[in-house]
Design a protein around this motif. Structure first.
Motif, PDB file in Angstrom:
ATOM      1  N   LYS A  59       0.834  -1.205   0.000  1.00  5.43           N
ATOM      2  CA  LYS A  59       0.000   0.000   0.000  1.00  5.43           C
ATOM      3  C   LYS A  59       0.867   1.252   0.000  1.00  5.43           C
ATOM      4  N   GLY A  60       1.888   1.275   0.864  1.00  8.51           N
ATOM      5  CA  GLY A  60       2.761   2.441   0.943  1.00  8.51           C
ATOM      6  C   GLY A  60       3.478   2.718  -0.361  1.00  8.51           C
ATOM      7  N   ASN A  65       3.889   5.966  -5.622  1.00 10.58           N
ATOM      8  CA  ASN A  65       4.263   5.756  -7.031  1.00 10.58           C
ATOM      9  C   ASN A  65       5.515   4.901  -7.215  1.00 10.58           C
ATOM     10  N   VAL A  66       5.696   3.943  -6.332  1.00  8.80           N
ATOM     11  CA  VAL A  66       6.809   2.990  -6.453  1.00  8.80           C
ATOM     12  C   VAL A  66       6.238   1.647  -6.897  1.00  8.80           C
ATOM     13  N   PRO A  67       6.593   1.146  -8.073  1.00  7.54           N
ATOM     14  CA  PRO A  67       6.128  -0.191  -8.469  1.00  7.54           C
ATOM     15  C   PRO A  67       6.690  -1.231  -7.518  1.00  7.54           C
ATOM     16  N   ASN A  87      -4.968   0.329  -9.386  1.00  8.07           N
ATOM     17  CA  ASN A  87      -5.676   0.949 -10.511  1.00  8.07           C
ATOM     18  C   ASN A  87      -5.936   2.431 -10.260  1.00  8.07           C
ATOM     19  N   GLU A  88      -6.276   2.778  -9.026  1.00  5.53           N
ATOM     20  CA  GLU A  88      -6.543   4.178  -8.675  1.00  5.53           C
ATOM     21  C   GLU A  88      -5.291   5.041  -8.806  1.00  5.53           C
ATOM     22  N   THR A  89      -4.161   4.512  -8.382  1.00  3.17           N
ATOM     23  CA  THR A  89      -2.911   5.280  -8.381  1.00  3.17           C
ATOM     24  C   THR A  89      -2.141   5.140  -9.693  1.00  3.17           C
TER      25      THR A  89
END
Length: 233
Positions: A59-60, A65-67, A87-89
């Motif tokens: 989650k974090g 924005n870290v894959p 999907n949201e991020t």
């Protein structure tokens, strides 16, 4: 590539060795007692932590924005939440119960065999998995994935740890020192038995697959599997 490791046990240390051999940099080693995490330095994260920590780690990363790829099992009751968040991020996420190339080929063979056996009711399927004594969950995530592959291609309804009822796949879990992982699927009848077996000789195959998956996912958006990484169709 700058890699963050979530979980720094035996798998984390082996992933570190392979990542360094492939000219990557380890920028963080996040263990269970970590209080502050700097996401800014990470190109990608690899999670082999614990069932209790995995959800928060994933989650974090997605929120920053870290894959991230995860091989931690035992948290999948929250898998749909992670898919929605990814999907949201517009993030990148891979979950696999096992990152080994050989095991992912084994998954494909398992499904193919299940299709062949689907109408042969004289055969009863069962499964055994053996792992080292430090493994926290039972059955293994790999065993669950194998069972789901059989269920998808048969009339069986679910798997069961231990003794199973009609329509269920019984799974036996054993924990033995220094066993990296062995999975055996048996179709047994009165006249013969058919076995499909994968034996890991060490953890290196799991670790290499995790690094390859991390290399693959950078720059991609969505929820993927090792089928995507290995182009297994």
């Amino acid at each position: 590539m700058k890699i963050a490791l979530f979980g720094y046990g035996k798998m984390g240390k082996m992933i570190e060795q392979i990542a360094l051999q492939r000219d990557h940099t380890i920028v963080a080693k996040v263990d269970v007692d970590a209080k502050e995490i700097d996401f800014c330095e990470m190109d990608v994260a690899i999670d082999f932590s614990t069932p209790n920590a995995a959800y928060g780690n994933i989650k974090g990363c997605l929120e920053h924005n870290v894959p991230i790829i995860s091989g931690t099992t035992g948290w999948l009751n929250k898998f749909d939440e992670i898919v929605n968040l990814c999907n949201e991020t517009k993030g990148g996420f891979i979950y696999a119960s096992n990152y080994s190339l050989g095991v992912n080929i084994f998954f494909e063979l398992n499904e193919y065999l299940a299709k062949m056996m689907a109408n042969l009711n004289q055969y009863k399927v069962s499964m055994e998995e053996i792992h080292h004594t430090q493994k926290l969950d039972a059955p293994s995530g790999t065993a669950i994935s194998l069972a789901e592959g059989i269920i998808k291609n048969s009339d069986l309804s679910q798997w069961k740890l231990g003794k199973a009822r009609e329509g269920e796949i019984p799974i036996t879990s054993k924990r033995i020192d220094a066993v990296p992982g062995t999975h055996t699927i048996t179709y047994d009848s009165k006249v013969d038995s058919i076995e499909l077996k994968h034996t890991a000789h060490n953890r290196e195959g799991f670790a290499l697959g995790a690094v390859v998956a991390a290399e693959w996912i950078v720059g991609k958006t969505g929820v993927f599997t090792m089928k995507d990484v290995l182009n297994l169709g």
